[in-house]
Design a protein around this motif. Structure first.
Motif, PDB file in Angstrom:
ATOM      1  N   VAL A 106     -40.470  10.227 105.103  1.00  0.00           N
ATOM      2  CA  VAL A 106     -41.551  10.735 104.194  1.00  0.00           C
ATOM      3  C   VAL A 106     -40.718  11.566 103.762  1.00  0.00           C
ATOM      4  O   VAL A 106     -41.686  11.169 102.254  1.00  0.00           O
ATOM      5  CB  VAL A 106     -43.200  11.388 105.263  1.00  0.00           C
ATOM      6  CG1 VAL A 106     -43.435  10.124 105.834  1.00  0.00           C
ATOM      7  CG2 VAL A 106     -42.683  12.222 105.806  1.00  0.00           C
ATOM      8  N   LEU A 107     -39.632  12.354 103.633  1.00  0.00           N
ATOM      9  CA  LEU A 107     -39.911  13.188 102.771  1.00  0.00           C
ATOM     10  C   LEU A 107     -39.014  12.553 101.753  1.00  0.00           C
ATOM     11  O   LEU A 107     -38.833  12.183 100.319  1.00  0.00           O
ATOM     12  CB  LEU A 107     -38.806  14.493 103.290  1.00  0.00           C
ATOM     13  CG  LEU A 107     -39.188  15.123 104.325  1.00  0.00           C
ATOM     14  CD1 LEU A 107     -38.121  15.843 104.621  1.00  0.00           C
ATOM     15  CD2 LEU A 107     -40.457  16.282 103.659  1.00  0.00           C
ATOM     16  N   THR A 108     -37.997  11.515 101.909  1.00  0.00           N
ATOM     17  CA  THR A 108     -37.001  10.921 101.447  1.00  0.00           C
ATOM     18  C   THR A 108     -38.666  10.338 100.111  1.00  0.00           C
ATOM     19  O   THR A 108     -37.589   9.854  98.655  1.00  0.00           O
ATOM     20  CB  THR A 108     -36.716   9.302 101.854  1.00  0.00           C
ATOM     21  OG1 THR A 108     -35.876  10.899 102.553  1.00  0.00           O
ATOM     22  CG2 THR A 108     -35.514   9.540 100.849  1.00  0.00           C
ATOM     23  N   ALA A 109     -39.329   9.584 100.738  1.00  0.00           N
ATOM     24  CA  ALA A 109     -40.506   9.297  99.881  1.00  0.00           C
ATOM     25  C   ALA A 109     -41.139   9.532  99.137  1.00  0.00           C
ATOM     26  O   ALA A 109     -41.314   9.452  97.800  1.00  0.00           O
ATOM     27  CB  ALA A 109     -41.427   8.188 100.878  1.00  0.00           C
ATOM     28  N   ALA A 165     -34.721  15.386  95.452  1.00  0.00           N
ATOM     29  CA  ALA A 165     -35.094  16.372  95.769  1.00  0.00           C
ATOM     30  C   ALA A 165     -33.526  17.329  96.872  1.00  0.00           C
ATOM     31  O   ALA A 165     -33.105  16.979  97.841  1.00  0.00           O
ATOM     32  CB  ALA A 165     -36.520  17.373  96.692  1.00  0.00           C
ATOM     33  N   ASP A 166     -33.918  18.438  96.637  1.00  0.00           N
ATOM     34  CA  ASP A 166     -33.128  19.581  97.435  1.00  0.00           C
ATOM     35  C   ASP A 166     -33.419  19.766  98.803  1.00  0.00           C
ATOM     36  O   ASP A 166     -34.642  21.006  98.574  1.00  0.00           O
ATOM     37  CB  ASP A 166     -32.395  20.637  96.572  1.00  0.00           C
ATOM     38  CG  ASP A 166     -31.479  22.116  97.016  1.00  0.00           C
ATOM     39  OD1 ASP A 166     -31.156  21.435  98.328  1.00  0.00           O
ATOM     40  OD2 ASP A 166     -31.357  22.500  96.485  1.00  0.00           O
ATOM     41  N   PRO A 167     -33.538  19.580  99.995  1.00  0.00           N
ATOM     42  CA  PRO A 167     -34.490  20.280 100.902  1.00  0.00           C
ATOM     43  C   PRO A 167     -34.670  21.654 101.265  1.00  0.00           C
ATOM     44  O   PRO A 167     -35.106  22.183 101.386  1.00  0.00           O
ATOM     45  CB  PRO A 167     -33.393  18.549 101.810  1.00  0.00           C
ATOM     46  CG  PRO A 167     -32.577  17.865 101.290  1.00  0.00           C
ATOM     47  CD  PRO A 167     -32.331  18.105 100.514  1.00  0.00           C
ATOM     48  N   SER A 168     -32.893  22.428 101.339  1.00  0.00           N
ATOM     49  CA  SER A 168     -32.707  23.465 101.108  1.00  0.00           C
ATOM     50  C   SER A 168     -34.130  24.498 100.184  1.00  0.00           C
ATOM     51  O   SER A 168     -34.314  25.507 100.707  1.00  0.00           O
ATOM     52  CB  SER A 168     -31.355  23.839 101.163  1.00  0.00           C
ATOM     53  OG  SER A 168     -29.928  22.921 102.168  1.00  0.00           O
ATOM     54  N   ASP A 227     -46.628  23.078  98.913  1.00  0.00           N
ATOM     55  CA  ASP A 227     -47.147  22.947  99.487  1.00  0.00           C
ATOM     56  C   ASP A 227     -46.984  21.117 100.115  1.00  0.00           C
ATOM     57  O   ASP A 227     -47.504  21.360 101.707  1.00  0.00           O
ATOM     58  CB  ASP A 227     -48.398  23.246  99.051  1.00  0.00           C
ATOM     59  CG  ASP A 227     -49.880  23.347 100.119  1.00  0.00           C
ATOM     60  OD1 ASP A 227     -49.519  23.448 101.690  1.00  0.00           O
ATOM     61  OD2 ASP A 227     -51.215  23.253  99.925  1.00  0.00           O
ATOM     62  N   LEU A 228     -47.442  20.586  99.966  1.00  0.00           N
ATOM     63  CA  LEU A 228     -47.034  19.186  99.807  1.00  0.00           C
ATOM     64  C   LEU A 228     -45.623  19.113 101.202  1.00  0.00           C
ATOM     65  O   LEU A 228     -46.119  18.547 102.043  1.00  0.00           O
ATOM     66  CB  LEU A 228     -46.554  18.574  98.985  1.00  0.00           C
ATOM     67  CG  LEU A 228     -46.754  16.863  99.603  1.00  0.00           C
ATOM     68  CD1 LEU A 228     -47.680  16.235 100.230  1.00  0.00           C
ATOM     69  CD2 LEU A 228     -46.719  15.388  98.656  1.00  0.00           C
ATOM     70  N   TRP A 229     -44.768  19.705 100.140  1.00  0.00           N
ATOM     71  CA  TRP A 229     -43.488  19.808 101.204  1.00  0.00           C
ATOM     72  C   TRP A 229     -43.359  20.350 102.764  1.00  0.00           C
ATOM     73  O   TRP A 229     -43.429  20.162 104.113  1.00  0.00           O
ATOM     74  CB  TRP A 229     -42.510  20.412 100.490  1.00  0.00           C
ATOM     75  CG  TRP A 229     -41.094  20.243 101.071  1.00  0.00           C
ATOM     76  CD1 TRP A 229     -40.805  21.118 102.720  1.00  0.00           C
ATOM     77  CD2 TRP A 229     -39.904  19.588 101.022  1.00  0.00           C
ATOM     78  NE1 TRP A 229     -38.829  21.111 103.059  1.00  0.00           N
ATOM     79  CE2 TRP A 229     -38.711  20.135 102.064  1.00  0.00           C
ATOM     80  CE3 TRP A 229     -39.894  18.430 100.912  1.00  0.00           C
ATOM     81  CZ2 TRP A 229     -37.620  18.692 101.763  1.00  0.00           C
ATOM     82  CZ3 TRP A 229     -38.589  17.736 100.171  1.00  0.00           C
ATOM     83  CH2 TRP A 229     -37.222  17.932 101.397  1.00  0.00           C
TER      84      TRP A 229
END
Length: 487
Positions: free
Chosen positions: A289-292, A297-300, A346-348
């Motif tokens: 879901v994060l990729t979608a 985005a830079d996860p860190s 906040d969504l992340w």
């Protein structure tokens, strides 16, 4: 053995996108690794691979893994594949069909027919696909992904291992195929013999040695599915131990002295080489879901921003694709969001927390079924590369978690090969000697308490939508004040 020689074992993972090979010593030192890409064909519910690719990729991957192994004796090898991937072969072991991959969804009618006959299978399992292949390509021998590769290594089509045979309908408790398979259209000639993982299948023949670089005469050991291979690589093999694999989706695999009974079929049980049981389930929630939602985005960087939102202003159940399989069965389930996130950060945060809430619900459901949960919990998969997410998950679960250094399925197959070639230790001890823990993450009790209310709201919403059975929701509520370790 000379002083400059070593013994090591080769683990082979036939993945979806690549074949991976690792050469590993008994203490877990990786002496060599190699990989080669795989292609495939996706078209709607169709997902196929050309079986010949597997051999070509194995040859490249194994040669790379063994390139610097001079003076090393390869004690044995084992191969894992994607669970539910199947093809048909002829009497000489040659492919008669493409391979239908683990998530190919064309066998819906065949799945319904198998369930009508009393078999608890899902449409994407190997049995419905074998029925579809037989109707489409004619009668042949049911062959799982590793079976074909092993036949090319040894020169003889092997019996299936019981781990891959599980989703083809094999009854692991009776150690037998269901009697009704011929009535479904699969003659006896289509059904392979079955052996337990860890069984010697044969030796690498000379022509295969020339192609792969694996020494002729190397023992070939019956493997397991990729999920079980990853579990071995996490060393979560003693009763009550669990491995939570957070990749595109979330998979939990545990160890138990007896099968975990689940009338809904959400939790199924593999059989370990020593005869104990490896229960588990696969969710449609996960890091995909994060990729979608945040392509590129830079996860860190996003993790650092998300730390300000504990808990988030929104509560999510972040399904990667429609329908849920574990911790409840709801084909009509869809991703949900309660509330409105105030920012991308906040969504992340809500997505990270939503996956952890689903993970907690999986453990609550397993406790509801009576599964042992009092052993160590291990985090693996791509999601475990995030220190922040690991801490968040430990907080929400209210229990510590180990994060190993090396967890890929090929390592698990190296450990199984070491066990199967006459090691004096059991599989758990063999795996523990090969697996090293990078860190242990301890929960923070004040954070666990902080997340209890949003978790309870999510449980109530899932029950209110008719997806989560009310007794499971009540059980989750009853465990809100404790951890998920099975007390």
């Amino acid at each position: 053995m000379a002083a400059d020689e070593h013994e090591a074992w080769l683990g082979v993972d036939l993945g979806t996108q690549s074949v991976r090979a690792l050469l590993v010593t008994g203490d877990g030192t990786v002496l060599g690794s190699g990989s080669a890409p795989l292609g495939g064909r996706r078209d709607g519910v169709r997902h196929e691979q050309e079986p010949g690719q597997w051999w070509e990729a194995l040859c490249a991957a194994s040669r790379n893994a063994l390139a610097s192994s001079r003076g090393v004796r390869v004690g044995g090898l084992a191969v894992c594949g994607t669970s539910g991937t199947v093809l048909l072969t002829d009497g000489a072991g040659r492919p008669m069909s493409p391979a239908l991959m683990y998530d190919d969804g064309r066998a819906t009618a065949e799945g319904a027919r198998a369930r009508m006959a009393g078999l608890g299978v899902q449409d994407t399992w190997a049995l419905p696909k074998a029925l579809w292949l037989t109707a489409t390509y004619g009668h042949g021998r049911i062959t799982h992904q590793p079976d074909l590769v092993v036949s090319l290594l040894t020169g003889e089509l092997p019996p299936a291992d019981s781990s891959h045979a599980l989703k083809t309908g094999y009854d692991l408790e009776r150690d037998a195929w269901p009697a009704m398979l011929p009535r479904l259209g699969l003659p006896d000639t289509a059904i392979p013999d079955v052996v337990r993982p860890g069984t010697l299948l044969g030796e690498v023949r000379a022509s295969a040695a020339d192609a792969t670089g694996i020494p002729a005469g190397t023992p070939v050991i019956a493997g397991m599915t990729d999920g079980c291979a990853a579990q071995i690589a996490s060393a979560a093999l003693r009763p009550g131990s669990w491995n939570s694999v957070l990749g595109t989706t979330l998979v939990l695999k545990g160890a138990s002295p007896t099968p975990v009974r689940d009338p809904t079929g959400v939790v199924y049980n593999h059989r370990a080489p020593d005869g104990s049981w490896l229960p588990g389930g696969a969710s449609s929630v996960g890091a995909g879901v994060l990729t979608a939602a945040f392509s590129g985005a830079d996860p860190s960087a996003m993790d650092a921003l998300a730390a300000a939102y504990e808990p988030s202003g929104a509560i999510t159940y972040p399904l990667v694709s429609p329908g849920e399989r574990f911790p409840f069965l709801a084909p009509d389930a869809a991703a949900l969001v309660l509330g409105e996130p105030e920012s991308d950060a906040d969504l992340w945060a809500s997505l990270l927390q939503g996956v952890a809430f689903a993970e907690r619900l999986c453990l609550d459901y397993l406790h509801h079924l009576g599964a042992p949960l009092d052993g160590p919990l291990t985090f693996t998969g791509g999601g475990a590369r995030s220190p922040y997410w690991n801490q968040l998950r430990a907080d929400i679960l209210g229990r510590p978690a180990r994060v190993p250094r090396q967890t890929e399925p090929a390592l698990g197959m190296a450990a199984l090969a070491a066990f199967g070639t006459g090691a004096t230790r059991g599989l758990a001890e063999t795996a523990e000697a090969m697996v090293s823990v990078r860190t242990t993450v301890d929960p923070r009790p004040e954070r666990t308490a902080r997340f209890a209310e949003p978790y309870a709201r999510l449980v109530d919403e899932l029950a209110g939508r008719g997806w989560l059975p009310p007794p499971v929701a009540a059980h989750a509520h009853a465990r809100l004040d404790g951890d998920t370790a099975g007390s």
